[in-house]
Design a protein around this motif. Structure first.
Motif, PDB file in Angstrom:
ATOM      1  N   ASP A   1       0.821  -1.209   0.000  1.00 32.71           N
ATOM      2  CA  ASP A   1       0.000   0.000   0.000  1.00 32.71           C
ATOM      3  C   ASP A   1       0.858   1.264   0.000  1.00 32.71           C
ATOM      4  OD1 ASP A   1       0.675  -0.756   2.735  1.00 32.71           O
ATOM      5  OD2 ASP A   1      -0.751   0.745   3.430  1.00 32.71           O
ATOM      6  N   TYR A   2       1.971   1.242   0.703  1.00 29.96           N
ATOM      7  CA  TYR A   2       2.859   2.399   0.740  1.00 29.96           C
ATOM      8  C   TYR A   2       3.544   2.590  -0.613  1.00 29.96           C
ATOM      9  CZ  TYR A   2       6.295   5.732   2.488  1.00 29.96           C
ATOM     10  OH  TYR A   2       7.066   6.847   2.682  1.00 29.96           O
ATOM     11  N   ALA A   3       3.936   1.501  -1.257  1.00 33.77           N
ATOM     12  CA  ALA A   3       4.534   1.592  -2.593  1.00 33.77           C
ATOM     13  C   ALA A   3       3.535   2.196  -3.576  1.00 33.77           C
ATOM     14  CB  ALA A   3       4.993   0.211  -3.069  1.00 33.77           C
ATOM     15  N   LEU A   4       2.278   1.794  -3.478  1.00 34.49           N
ATOM     16  CA  LEU A   4       1.250   2.351  -4.346  1.00 34.49           C
ATOM     17  C   LEU A   4       1.060   3.842  -4.067  1.00 34.49           C
ATOM     18  CD1 LEU A   4      -0.825   1.914  -6.570  1.00 34.49           C
ATOM     19  CD2 LEU A   4      -2.454   1.201  -4.814  1.00 34.49           C
ATOM     20  N   ALA A   5       1.103   4.227  -2.810  1.00 34.16           N
ATOM     21  CA  ALA A   5       0.984   5.647  -2.456  1.00 34.16           C
ATOM     22  C   ALA A   5       2.138   6.448  -3.051  1.00 34.16           C
ATOM     23  CB  ALA A   5       0.943   5.821  -0.939  1.00 34.16           C
ATOM     24  N   MET A   6       3.338   5.898  -3.009  1.00 37.46           N
ATOM     25  CA  MET A   6       4.496   6.583  -3.565  1.00 37.46           C
ATOM     26  C   MET A   6       4.372   6.726  -5.083  1.00 37.46           C
ATOM     27  SD  MET A   6       6.086   7.410  -0.898  1.00 37.46           S
ATOM     28  CE  MET A   6       7.578   8.096  -1.553  1.00 37.46           C
ATOM     29  N   ALA A   7       3.841   5.730  -5.738  1.00 37.59           N
ATOM     30  CA  ALA A   7       3.673   5.780  -7.193  1.00 37.59           C
ATOM     31  C   ALA A   7       2.550   6.721  -7.600  1.00 37.59           C
ATOM     32  CB  ALA A   7       3.401   4.383  -7.731  1.00 37.59           C
ATOM     33  N   ALA A   8       1.484   6.763  -6.824  1.00 37.92           N
ATOM     34  CA  ALA A   8       0.277   7.501  -7.187  1.00 37.92           C
ATOM     35  C   ALA A   8       0.361   8.996  -6.900  1.00 37.92           C
ATOM     36  CB  ALA A   8      -0.922   6.910  -6.442  1.00 37.92           C
ATOM     37  N   ARG A   9       1.249   9.402  -6.041  1.00 38.00           N
ATOM     38  CA  ARG A   9       1.288  10.808  -5.600  1.00 38.00           C
ATOM     39  C   ARG A   9       1.639  11.741  -6.760  1.00 38.00           C
ATOM     40  NH1 ARG A   9       6.991  11.866  -3.240  1.00 38.00           N
ATOM     41  NH2 ARG A   9       8.111  10.186  -4.253  1.00 38.00           N
ATOM     42  N   PRO A  10       1.008  12.909  -6.778  1.00 33.93           N
ATOM     43  CA  PRO A  10       1.340  13.903  -7.806  1.00 33.93           C
ATOM     44  C   PRO A  10       2.616  14.648  -7.429  1.00 33.93           C
ATOM     45  CG  PRO A  10      -0.353  14.771  -6.377  1.00 33.93           C
ATOM     46  CD  PRO A  10      -0.092  13.348  -5.929  1.00 33.93           C
ATOM     47  N   GLU A  11       3.063  15.525  -8.303  1.00 36.66           N
ATOM     48  CA  GLU A  11       4.224  16.368  -8.009  1.00 36.66           C
ATOM     49  C   GLU A  11       3.944  17.182  -6.747  1.00 36.66           C
ATOM     50  OE1 GLU A  11       7.171  16.315  -9.607  1.00 36.66           O
ATOM     51  OE2 GLU A  11       6.350  14.746 -10.884  1.00 36.66           O
ATOM     52  N   GLY A  12       5.004  17.511  -6.020  1.00 31.98           N
ATOM     53  CA  GLY A  12       4.868  18.275  -4.782  1.00 31.98           C
ATOM     54  C   GLY A  12       5.010  17.367  -3.579  1.00 31.98           C
ATOM     55  N   VAL A  13       4.874  17.940  -2.423  1.00 29.71           N
ATOM     56  CA  VAL A  13       5.011  17.209  -1.166  1.00 29.71           C
ATOM     57  C   VAL A  13       3.733  16.412  -0.897  1.00 29.71           C
ATOM     58  CG1 VAL A  13       5.361  17.427   1.331  1.00 29.71           C
ATOM     59  CG2 VAL A  13       6.568  18.954  -0.242  1.00 29.71           C
ATOM     60  N   THR A  14       3.902  15.168  -0.483  1.00 25.30           N
ATOM     61  CA  THR A  14       2.776  14.320  -0.093  1.00 25.30           C
ATOM     62  C   THR A  14       2.994  13.885   1.345  1.00 25.30           C
ATOM     63  OG1 THR A  14       2.442  13.529  -2.345  1.00 25.30           O
ATOM     64  CG2 THR A  14       1.544  12.171  -0.578  1.00 25.30           C
ATOM     65  N   HIS A  15       2.004  14.141   2.193  1.00 27.81           N
ATOM     66  CA  HIS A  15       2.066  13.709   3.592  1.00 27.81           C
ATOM     67  C   HIS A  15       1.258  12.421   3.708  1.00 27.81           C
ATOM     68  CE1 HIS A  15       3.916  17.449   4.857  1.00 27.81           C
ATOM     69  NE2 HIS A  15       3.049  18.066   4.070  1.00 27.81           N
ATOM     70  N   ILE A  16       1.907  11.353   4.175  1.00 24.31           N
ATOM     71  CA  ILE A  16       1.251  10.055   4.307  1.00 24.31           C
ATOM     72  C   ILE A  16       1.217   9.681   5.781  1.00 24.31           C
ATOM     73  CG2 ILE A  16       1.267   7.619   3.644  1.00 24.31           C
ATOM     74  CD1 ILE A  16       2.890   8.454   1.157  1.00 24.31           C
ATOM     75  N   ASP A  17       0.023   9.646   6.339  1.00 22.18           N
ATOM     76  CA  ASP A  17      -0.198   9.246   7.727  1.00 22.18           C
ATOM     77  C   ASP A  17      -0.609   7.771   7.690  1.00 22.18           C
ATOM     78  OD1 ASP A  17      -1.251   8.627  10.232  1.00 22.18           O
ATOM     79  OD2 ASP A  17      -2.439  10.460  10.385  1.00 22.18           O
ATOM     80  N   THR A  18       0.338   6.890   7.913  1.00 22.38           N
ATOM     81  CA  THR A  18       0.062   5.453   7.809  1.00 22.38           C
ATOM     82  C   THR A  18      -0.653   4.911   9.040  1.00 22.38           C
ATOM     83  OG1 THR A  18       2.284   4.948   8.613  1.00 22.38           O
ATOM     84  CG2 THR A  18       1.975   5.020   6.225  1.00 22.38           C
ATOM     85  N   LYS A  19      -0.617   5.629  10.141  1.00 19.79           N
ATOM     86  CA  LYS A  19      -1.344   5.167  11.338  1.00 19.79           C
ATOM     87  C   LYS A  19      -2.845   5.336  11.162  1.00 19.79           C
ATOM     88  CE  LYS A  19       2.324   5.569  14.581  1.00 19.79           C
ATOM     89  NZ  LYS A  19       3.273   6.442  15.130  1.00 19.79           N
ATOM     90  N   ASN A  20      -3.245   6.435  10.518  1.00 21.61           N
ATOM     91  CA  ASN A  20      -4.659   6.717  10.311  1.00 21.61           C
ATOM     92  C   ASN A  20      -5.098   6.504   8.861  1.00 21.61           C
ATOM     93  OD1 ASN A  20      -5.286   7.631  13.058  1.00 21.61           O
ATOM     94  ND2 ASN A  20      -3.846   9.266  12.573  1.00 21.61           N
ATOM     95  N   ASN A  21      -4.173   6.055   8.024  1.00 24.91           N
ATOM     96  CA  ASN A  21      -4.441   5.797   6.600  1.00 24.91           C
ATOM     97  C   ASN A  21      -4.997   7.018   5.878  1.00 24.91           C
ATOM     98  OD1 ASN A  21      -3.540   3.248   7.079  1.00 24.91           O
ATOM     99  ND2 ASN A  21      -5.538   2.301   7.015  1.00 24.91           N
ATOM    100  N   ILE A  22      -4.299   8.138   6.026  1.00 28.24           N
ATOM    101  CA  ILE A  22      -4.707   9.394   5.393  1.00 28.24           C
ATOM    102  C   ILE A  22      -3.538   9.950   4.580  1.00 28.24           C
ATOM    103  CG2 ILE A  22      -5.452  11.780   5.775  1.00 28.24           C
ATOM    104  CD1 ILE A  22      -6.716  10.801   8.410  1.00 28.24           C
ATOM    105  N   ILE A  23      -3.850  10.437   3.383  1.00 28.35           N
ATOM    106  CA  ILE A  23      -2.859  11.099   2.530  1.00 28.35           C
ATOM    107  C   ILE A  23      -3.341  12.510   2.248  1.00 28.35           C
ATOM    108  CG2 ILE A  23      -1.821  11.168   0.225  1.00 28.35           C
ATOM    109  CD1 ILE A  23      -1.836   8.142   0.211  1.00 28.35           C
ATOM    110  N   GLU A  24      -2.397  13.465   2.290  1.00 25.07           N
ATOM    111  CA  GLU A  24      -2.689  14.842   1.915  1.00 25.07           C
ATOM    112  C   GLU A  24      -1.647  15.290   0.892  1.00 25.07           C
ATOM    113  OE1 GLU A  24      -3.510  19.189   3.939  1.00 25.07           O
ATOM    114  OE2 GLU A  24      -2.657  17.601   5.163  1.00 25.07           O
ATOM    115  N   PHE A  25      -2.127  15.811  -0.233  1.00 23.42           N
ATOM    116  CA  PHE A  25      -1.255  16.274  -1.312  1.00 23.42           C
ATOM    117  C   PHE A  25      -1.026  17.780  -1.215  1.00 23.42           C
ATOM    118  CE2 PHE A  25      -3.790  12.872  -3.617  1.00 23.42           C
ATOM    119  CZ  PHE A  25      -2.824  11.890  -3.502  1.00 23.42           C
ATOM    120  N   GLU A  26       0.184  18.218  -1.510  1.00 22.11           N
ATOM    121  CA  GLU A  26       0.450  19.647  -1.613  1.00 22.11           C
ATOM    122  C   GLU A  26      -0.333  20.243  -2.794  1.00 22.11           C
ATOM    123  OE1 GLU A  26       4.196  22.743  -2.187  1.00 22.11           O
ATOM    124  OE2 GLU A  26       4.529  20.619  -2.530  1.00 22.11           O
ATOM    125  N   HIS A  27      -0.403  19.476  -3.880  1.00 24.32           N
ATOM    126  CA  HIS A  27      -1.105  19.933  -5.088  1.00 24.32           C
ATOM    127  C   HIS A  27      -2.183  18.918  -5.472  1.00 24.32           C
ATOM    128  CE1 HIS A  27       1.707  23.185  -5.702  1.00 24.32           C
ATOM    129  NE2 HIS A  27       2.702  22.335  -5.578  1.00 24.32           N
TER     130      HIS A  27
END
Length: 145
Positions: free
Chosen positions: A44-70
């Motif tokens: 799941d983390y590898a998929l998150a790394m592949a799927a993220r757009p350009e910019g900073v991506t914050h991945i909260d793996t404890k709560n399973n939340i992702i926030e994109f800069e863009h």
């Protein structure tokens, strides 16, 4: 040991060593900015790394939340890839809970390649600041692989 590497590039024959860099304005510990092959034991983390757009991506793996800069750059239909590799545990070094590095090799061979759509990340994580048109930003029914 089985590891995964997420990428937007579907034409890889090997995973090669690369120099990591901090995003502008971020301070990242020096031991995380290595010239190495970056891998994770979590699909799941590898998929998150592949799927993220350009910019900073914050991945909260404890709560399973992702926030994109863009979030406007996130394309759920974009093809992304998860590469599976096998590396002897003695050649890999854990740098945090989710990342391992291989520093003593220039590249590692692939065991398997799985294509995905970037939007499949919603099976594992809630996207904090992005939602499909007409949907709320948070969804339930997350699963782990």
């Amino acid at each position: 040991m089985k590891f995964y590497h997420g990428s937007r590039n579907g034409n890889l024959n090997t995973i090669k060593k690369q120099q990591a860099a901090a995003a502008e304005g971020l301070v990242v510990p020096e031991d995380e900015l290595l010239n190495a092959i970056y891998l994770t034991p979590r699909y799941d983390y590898a998929l998150a790394m592949a799927a993220r757009p350009e910019g900073v991506t914050h991945i909260d793996t404890k709560n399973n939340i992702i926030e994109f800069e863009h979030p406007e750059l996130f394309d759920p239909e974009k093809e992304v890839y998860i590469y599976e590799v096998e590396v002897p545990e003695v050649e890999a070094r854990q740098i945090d809970d989710l990342q391992w590095v291989v520093e003593n090799r220039e590249e590692v061979g692939l065991v398997n390649k799985s294509p995905h759509k970037a939007g499949e990340i919603e099976q594992y994580y809630r996207l904090k600041n992005w939602a499909r048109e007409g949907e709320s930003e948070f969804r339930s029914g997350l699963r782990r692989r």
